[in-house]
Design an enzyme around this catalytic site. Structure first.
Site, PDB file in Angstrom:
ATOM      1  N   CYS A  23       0.533  -1.006   0.104  1.00  0.00           N
ATOM      2  CA  CYS A  23       0.120  -0.178   0.432  1.00  0.00           C
ATOM      3  C   CYS A  23       0.709   1.396  -0.203  1.00  0.00           C
ATOM      4  O   CYS A  23      -0.225   2.418  -0.092  1.00  0.00           O
ATOM      5  CB  CYS A  23      -1.004  -0.462   1.561  1.00  0.00           C
ATOM      6  SG  CYS A  23      -2.293  -1.107   1.181  1.00  0.00           S
ATOM      7  N   HIS A  68     -12.080   8.676  -9.389  1.00  0.00           N
ATOM      8  CA  HIS A  68     -11.343   8.719 -10.539  1.00  0.00           C
ATOM      9  C   HIS A  68     -10.053   9.786 -10.535  1.00  0.00           C
ATOM     10  O   HIS A  68      -9.707  10.685 -11.111  1.00  0.00           O
ATOM     11  CB  HIS A  68     -12.198   8.989 -12.216  1.00  0.00           C
ATOM     12  CG  HIS A  68     -12.922   7.865 -12.804  1.00  0.00           C
ATOM     13  ND1 HIS A  68     -13.526   7.475 -12.552  1.00  0.00           N
ATOM     14  CD2 HIS A  68     -12.176   7.415 -13.195  1.00  0.00           C
ATOM     15  CE1 HIS A  68     -13.841   6.439 -12.545  1.00  0.00           C
ATOM     16  NE2 HIS A  68     -12.835   6.196 -13.688  1.00  0.00           N
ATOM     17  N   GLU A 129     -12.187  -1.126   0.563  1.00  0.00           N
ATOM     18  CA  GLU A 129     -11.316  -0.391  -0.297  1.00  0.00           C
ATOM     19  C   GLU A 129     -11.087  -2.223  -0.909  1.00  0.00           C
ATOM     20  O   GLU A 129     -11.069  -1.220  -2.137  1.00  0.00           O
ATOM     21  CB  GLU A 129      -9.872  -0.923   0.421  1.00  0.00           C
ATOM     22  CG  GLU A 129      -9.495   0.407   1.218  1.00  0.00           C
ATOM     23  CD  GLU A 129      -8.031   0.845   1.480  1.00  0.00           C
ATOM     24  OE1 GLU A 129      -7.362  -0.665   1.575  1.00  0.00           O
ATOM     25  OE2 GLU A 129      -7.322   1.738   1.836  1.00  0.00           O
TER      26      GLU A 129
HETATM   27 ZN   LIG Z   1      -4.655   1.224  -1.274  1.00  0.00          ZN
END
Ligand SMILES: [Zn+2]
Length: 141
Positions: A23, A68, A129
């Site tokens: 991440c 976006h 997520e």
């Molecule tokens: Zn992430």
């Protein structure tokens, strides 16, 4: 307590500053973000808030500001370079953009701003997520 809830899906990039694993890289998610609202009393029809108002005030805020786009903490070492590369697409935020911090920001900052005058309060936000990983921030009353 009665709550009304609506979710919205956005695609958004982020980078988690200081993350020990992948991440920390530039990447993104197809986020599903749930908004939970309540009010002191129901309106004459029996609603907290019409679902279309949750859409226009909260879902559309996400659509206009995060969808976006790429979220990066203003203190990340790549922040200013990325902002130069894509002024409009890179969003500098004053928090490390984990799911937890995004949920907290939406409840603490965006809810009060967007729901002013509606009589409703954003009390919880869940940020997924992935279908397996989500974070929740809620105001405990
Ligand atoms: Zn992430």
């Amino acid at each position: 307590m009665i709550t009304a809830e609506r979710y919205h899906d956005i695609s958004c990039g982020h980078k988690v500053t200081g993350h020990e694993n992948k991440c920390r890289f530039l990447h993104g998610h197809n986020y599903r973000i749930y908004f939970v609202v309540t009010a002191h009393e129901l309106d004459s029809i029996g609603r907290i808030l019409d679902f279309s108002i949750i859409k226009s005030k909260l879902c559309m805020w996400l659509e206009d500001n995060f969808d976006h786009k790429f979220l990066i903490w203003e203190h990340d070492e790549m922040a200013s370079e990325l902002k130069k590369l894509d002024e409009e697409g890179v969003v500098l935020v004053d928090f490390n953009p984990t799911a937890e911090n995004i949920a907290k920001y939406l409840v603490d900052e965006i809810g009060p701003q967007q729901l002013t005058g509606t009589g409703a309060l954003l009390v919880e936000c869940r940020v997924e997520e992935t279908r397996k990983c989500l974070a929740t921030y809620k105001i405990i009353k």
